[in-house]
Design an enzyme around this catalytic site. Structure first.
Site, mmCIF file in Angstrom:
data_model
loop_
_atom_site.group_PDB
_atom_site.id
_atom_site.type_symbol
_atom_site.label_atom_id
_atom_site.label_comp_id
_atom_site.label_asym_id
_atom_site.label_seq_id
_atom_site.Cartn_x
_atom_site.Cartn_y
_atom_site.Cartn_z
ATOM 1 N N ARG A 1 0.567 -0.907 -0.209
ATOM 2 C CA ARG A 1 0.031 -0.163 -0.220
ATOM 3 C C ARG A 1 0.759 1.394 0.254
ATOM 4 O O ARG A 1 0.453 2.890 -0.568
ATOM 5 C CB ARG A 1 -0.816 0.213 1.107
ATOM 6 C CG ARG A 1 -1.806 -1.429 0.731
ATOM 7 C CD ARG A 1 -2.461 -1.096 2.760
ATOM 8 N NE ARG A 1 -4.311 -2.324 2.635
ATOM 9 C CZ ARG A 1 -4.866 -2.079 2.020
ATOM 10 N NH1 ARG A 1 -5.458 -0.716 2.227
ATOM 11 N NH2 ARG A 1 -5.650 -2.976 1.969
ATOM 12 N N TRP B 1 2.043 5.922 6.675
ATOM 13 C CA TRP B 1 2.301 6.740 4.673
ATOM 14 C C TRP B 1 1.943 8.225 5.415
ATOM 15 O O TRP B 1 0.943 8.765 5.749
ATOM 16 C CB TRP B 1 1.566 6.477 4.269
ATOM 17 C CG TRP B 1 1.357 7.281 2.892
ATOM 18 C CD1 TRP B 1 2.813 6.612 1.687
ATOM 19 C CD2 TRP B 1 0.691 8.046 1.912
ATOM 20 N NE1 TRP B 1 2.193 7.955 0.795
ATOM 21 C CE2 TRP B 1 0.780 8.748 1.219
ATOM 22 C CE3 TRP B 1 0.302 9.047 2.943
ATOM 23 C CZ2 TRP B 1 0.633 9.653 0.592
ATOM 24 C CZ3 TRP B 1 -0.675 10.572 1.697
ATOM 25 C CH2 TRP B 1 -0.110 10.373 1.311
ATOM 26 N N ASN C 1 -5.094 4.798 12.180
ATOM 27 C CA ASN C 1 -5.371 5.792 10.205
ATOM 28 C C ASN C 1 -5.951 6.110 10.301
ATOM 29 O O ASN C 1 -6.595 6.630 10.950
ATOM 30 C CB ASN C 1 -5.465 4.145 9.733
ATOM 31 C CG ASN C 1 -4.578 3.308 9.307
ATOM 32 O OD1 ASN C 1 -3.384 3.543 9.524
ATOM 33 N ND2 ASN C 1 -5.023 2.017 8.576
ATOM 34 N N GLY C 2 -5.415 7.727 9.567
ATOM 35 C CA GLY C 2 -6.043 8.521 8.987
ATOM 36 C C GLY C 2 -5.587 10.173 9.870
ATOM 37 O O GLY C 2 -4.507 9.948 9.725
ATOM 38 N N GLU D 1 -4.565 7.425 -19.087
ATOM 39 C CA GLU D 1 -4.616 6.306 -17.941
ATOM 40 C C GLU D 1 -3.058 5.874 -18.563
ATOM 41 O O GLU D 1 -1.753 5.568 -17.866
ATOM 42 C CB GLU D 1 -5.164 4.662 -18.634
ATOM 43 C CG GLU D 1 -4.699 3.842 -17.726
ATOM 44 C CD GLU D 1 -4.844 3.550 -16.249
ATOM 45 O OE1 GLU D 1 -4.527 4.747 -15.542
ATOM 46 O OE2 GLU D 1 -3.955 2.891 -15.520
ATOM 47 N N LYS E 1 0.211 5.642 -15.396
ATOM 48 C CA LYS E 1 1.061 4.916 -15.757
ATOM 49 C C LYS E 1 2.676 5.195 -15.940
ATOM 50 O O LYS E 1 3.312 4.864 -14.781
ATOM 51 C CB LYS E 1 0.941 4.022 -16.213
ATOM 52 C CG LYS E 1 -0.224 3.055 -16.393
ATOM 53 C CD LYS E 1 -0.441 2.013 -15.001
ATOM 54 C CE LYS E 1 -0.808 3.003 -13.945
ATOM 55 N NZ LYS E 1 -2.255 2.812 -13.623
ATOM 56 N N GLU F 1 3.512 7.404 -12.594
ATOM 57 C CA GLU F 1 3.428 6.998 -11.449
ATOM 58 C C GLU F 1 5.144 6.202 -11.135
ATOM 59 O O GLU F 1 5.939 6.015 -10.268
ATOM 60 C CB GLU F 1 2.201 5.804 -11.383
ATOM 61 C CG GLU F 1 0.918 6.343 -10.668
ATOM 62 C CD GLU F 1 0.134 5.588 -10.822
ATOM 63 O OE1 GLU F 1 -0.774 5.595 -10.210
ATOM 64 O OE2 GLU F 1 0.221 4.220 -11.901
ATOM 65 N N HIS G 1 -4.768 23.670 -29.761
ATOM 66 C CA HIS G 1 -5.004 24.445 -28.781
ATOM 67 C C HIS G 1 -3.738 25.109 -27.911
ATOM 68 O O HIS G 1 -3.761 25.364 -26.864
ATOM 69 C CB HIS G 1 -6.558 24.011 -28.395
ATOM 70 C CG HIS G 1 -7.778 24.134 -29.562
ATOM 71 N ND1 HIS G 1 -7.917 25.330 -30.138
ATOM 72 C CD2 HIS G 1 -7.869 23.071 -29.868
ATOM 73 C CE1 HIS G 1 -9.181 25.116 -30.451
ATOM 74 N NE2 HIS G 1 -9.231 23.481 -30.597
ATOM 75 N N LYS H 1 -1.388 2.544 -1.809
ATOM 76 C CA LYS H 1 -1.703 1.618 -2.616
ATOM 77 C C LYS H 1 -3.674 2.302 -2.540
ATOM 78 O O LYS H 1 -4.187 2.727 -3.580
ATOM 79 C CB LYS H 1 -1.796 0.277 -3.020
ATOM 80 C CG LYS H 1 -2.958 -0.294 -3.701
ATOM 81 C CD LYS H 1 -1.816 -0.935 -5.066
ATOM 82 C CE LYS H 1 -3.144 -2.249 -5.761
ATOM 83 N NZ LYS H 1 -3.401 -1.359 -7.358
HETATM 84 N N1 HGA Z 1 -2.024 11.428 9.935
HETATM 85 C C1 HGA Z 1 -0.862 10.039 11.136
HETATM 86 C C2 HGA Z 1 -1.428 8.470 9.954
HETATM 87 C C3 HGA Z 1 -1.564 8.841 8.445
HETATM 88 C C4 HGA Z 1 -1.852 7.812 7.765
HETATM 89 O O1 HGA Z 1 -3.414 7.335 8.039
HETATM 90 N N2 HGA Z 1 -1.529 7.675 6.630
HETATM 91 O O2 HGA Z 1 -2.157 6.708 5.301
HETATM 92 C C5 HGA Z 1 0.441 10.081 10.518
HETATM 93 O O3 HGA Z 1 0.561 11.032 9.398
HETATM 94 O O4 HGA Z 1 1.328 9.455 11.397
#
Ligand code: HGA
Length: 609
Positions: free
Chosen positions: A27, A74, A99-100, A482, A486, A489, A505, A604
């Site tokens: 991910r 992340w 997470n979040g 797409e 790719k 990325e 244009h 991901k």
């Molecule tokens: N906000 C938290 C967790 C980040 C998260 O869920 N990433 O996918 C941090 O920055 O540690």
């Protein structure tokens, strides 16, 4: 994006946690960590970089203990560094993975500092640990403290909390970030995705929005937003192919490109009969929900958005229903007009894409006639919350750059076109032709994969390039988009796609010998128009790579390399022309030496806004 694994067991759990993290590695993440309770003490190890570095650290200094949590991060708040990696702690008692994004973290941080708490990271997450610690001073136990904590959080969280003074308990809470409980024999687990836990269990319960659960070795108690006990159905995992290994392939991405004939065959199975697409492909209740649909609103992000863009051409041209397509992060924050008898279609490989999920929830409030998701993850939030689901059955996709999920999405959307067409203006003959085309897709994709060697050679030309332009017309324009996505990325080459009628244009100004131009040219009614656009590029000294139908009468010369693509009908052409573009980006990335499966800065399953 971030991954969570937690376990409460009689045996040492560090190895289970690390294996779980490895299974979520695809991910994308920047650091990893684990915390375990052993003999009343909390011990933690964190590392920047790959999970393997964490695993190596645990080889040198093993962590014993039957209760633990682990995380791949992340970064959203605070740079990727060891001090910002999860788990975070409040003193030496509480550890938390999350997470979040906690949107009111700044306010909470000030409040907690006022109460005497010291912060050791720059993350939003750290407020959760201190809040739990603070609440524990008046709450009867960890569960009550977490319930009181989440009431103060604004934003999104999937979180797991442990307390060294209460060592046989995990408390988990979900709002906006998925969490699943895995049931073992005398041991239980939690994770942000069932994939992480497949080596230890196949029995899962998915938490709903607002749920808080208390997990011990023998018992799991789940409570809803208001604190009422609730039962979440236990389900056996439907994941049949374990994504564990790359087999003979050098990268997951290449494996997944080559799996496309099989993935397409699987997605078609049982969904076409008597020369037509069956409504049941979209769920048991689909016939009732699809029959009055006159307008389709598609919501998606990234690659899935490109699949939706292609479907717009098909739904309007062939099915006779109007269609809008919008990026989820835009749709969710603007006022949009609701047409009568509208179907909302979300497209998401993971079924947890945060923006797409939020857009779907918003659309439900707006009063869409029905919601349908095209999704690869059984049990995901989008599948559970939509009225209908087209399960892609593409098998787990590990490469961050989506390949087989895209072509299977296209096949699913073509089926939707035929299904809606039947209730609108599509002739029986066209329905049969689409059914026929769908059934011959796996073999045709196999043929297109035969271009691999020729494309590997061609890729050499891109090794020293910094930019590329992709051109297509009609439903090949999203395929050009797409292709460009790719390439950027995984090879980090700046690439853009244009509908080739737009060249004059603006983008023609960019054309010179350093800007390769990639053209997708099936033999369709726009071929002659496309040829004129090709001439416009040639006249400005551009160097072109044309993927053209064998019958399209393009010939290679000094300014143009023609790669003949097997002849195919108009229904499958976008899908078939995708294959050489996937191979091109893969081979260019190989030459550039990038991390093909986990390209920098990308994740991901995009579970944060
Ligand atoms: N906000 C938290 C967790 C980040 C998260 O869920 N990433 O996918 C941090 O920055 O540690």
């Amino acid at each position: 994006m971030c991954g969570i694994v937690g376990a409460v067991a009689q045996r040492d759990v560090a190895e289970i946690l690390i294996e779980g993290l490895k299974r979520l590695e695809y991910r994308g993440y920047d650091s990893a960590g684990v915390a375990v309770i052993h003999q009343g003490e909390l011990t933690r190890t964190r590392r920047v970089g790959k999970v393997q570095e964490l695993a190596d650290a645990l080889q040198t200094a093993p962590l014993a203990g039957g209760t633990g949590i682990a995380h791949t991060r992340w970064a959203t708040h605070g740079e990727p560094s060891e001090r910002n990696a999860h788990p975070h702690q409040s003193g030496s008692d509480i550890a938390v993975v999350h997470n979040g994004i906690i949107e009111n973290h700044a306010k909470l941080r000030e409040m907690l500092k006022g109460l005497g708490y010291q912060f050791n990271s720059d993350t939003d997450t750290e407020v959760i640990c201190h809040l739990v610690d603070h609440e524990l001073k008046s709450a009867p136990g960890l569960l009550a403290a977490v319930q009181a904590t989440v009431k103060q959080l604004e934003g999104a969280y999937g979180t797991v909390v442990i307390d060294r003074r209460d060592p046989e308990r995990l408390v988990v809470a979900r709002s906006g970030s998925p969490l699943v409980i895995g049931f073992g024999l005398g041991e239980n687990f939690v994770a942000s995705d069932q994939l992480a836990l497949l080596p230890v269990t196949r029995t899962f319960a998915f938490l709903e929005e607002g749920d808080v659960a208390e997990v011990t070795r023998r018992e799991v108690h789940i409570y809803d937003l208001d604190g009422n006990p609730v039962v979440r159905e236990k389900k056996e995992s439907e994941i049949t192919h374990d994504a564990g290994d790359k087999g003979e392939y050098r990268h997951y991405m290449l494996k997944e490109i080559y799996e496309q004939p099989m993935a397409l065959a699987r997605t078609l199975e049982g969904r076409i009969a008597q020369q037509r697409v069956l409504d049941s492909a979209f769920g048991d209740n689909a016939a009732e929900l699809l029959k009055d649909i006159k307008h389709v609103q598609i919501i998606a992000c990234g690659t899935s958005y490109h699949a939706g863009m292609a479907a717009r051409y098909w739904l309007e041209d062939w099915a006779g229903v109007s269609c809008n397509v919008e990026i989820a992060s835009e749709f969710r924050y603007r006022k949009s007009h609701l047409f009568p008898n509208s179907l909302l279609v979300t497209i998401s490989q993971s079924g947890e894409t945060a923006d797409t999920l939020a857009a779907m929830r918003l659309a439900k409030e707006m009063g869409y006639k029905a919601t349908l998701t095209i999704c690869n993850a059984p049990g995901s939030s989008l599948v559970r919350e939509s009225d209908m689901a087209y399960m892609m059955k593409a098998g787990a996709e590990i490469g961050v750059a989506s390949t087989k999920a895209f072509t299977v999405q296209l096949a699913g959307l073509l089926m939707l076109t035929a299904a809606l067409g039947r209730y609108n203006s599509m002739s029986v003959e066209m329905q049969a032709a689409i059914a026929q085309s769908l059934q011959s897709m796996p073999a045709k994709v196999e043929q297109a994969l035969g271009l691999d060697d020729a494309i590997a050679e061609l890729a050499e030309d891109f090794a020293d390039k910094s930019h590329a332009l992709f051109l297509g017309r009609g439903d090949q324009y999203p395929i050009a988009m797409e292709g460009a996505l790719k390439l950027k990325e995984i090879s980090y080459i700046h690439a853009e796609a244009y509908a080739s009628g737009e060249l004059k244009h603006g983008p023609l100004a960019l054309i010179d010998a350093d800007m390769p131009v990639i053209v997708v040219a099936p033999n369709n009614e726009l071929l002659e128009k496309l040829k004129s656009n090709v001439e416009e590029v040639r006249a400005r000294g551009g160097l072109m790579y044309v993927f053209a139908d064998v019958d399209a009468e393009f010939a290679s010369d000094d300014t143009m390399k023609v790669i003949p693509v097997p002849h195919c009908d108009e229904f499958m052409a976008p899908l078939i022309y995708t294959i050489p573009l996937q191979l091109l980006s893969y081979h260019v990335a190989l030459i550039k030496g990038t991390d093909v499966d986990q390209p920098r800065n990308l994740a991901k399953s995009v579970t944060v806004e």
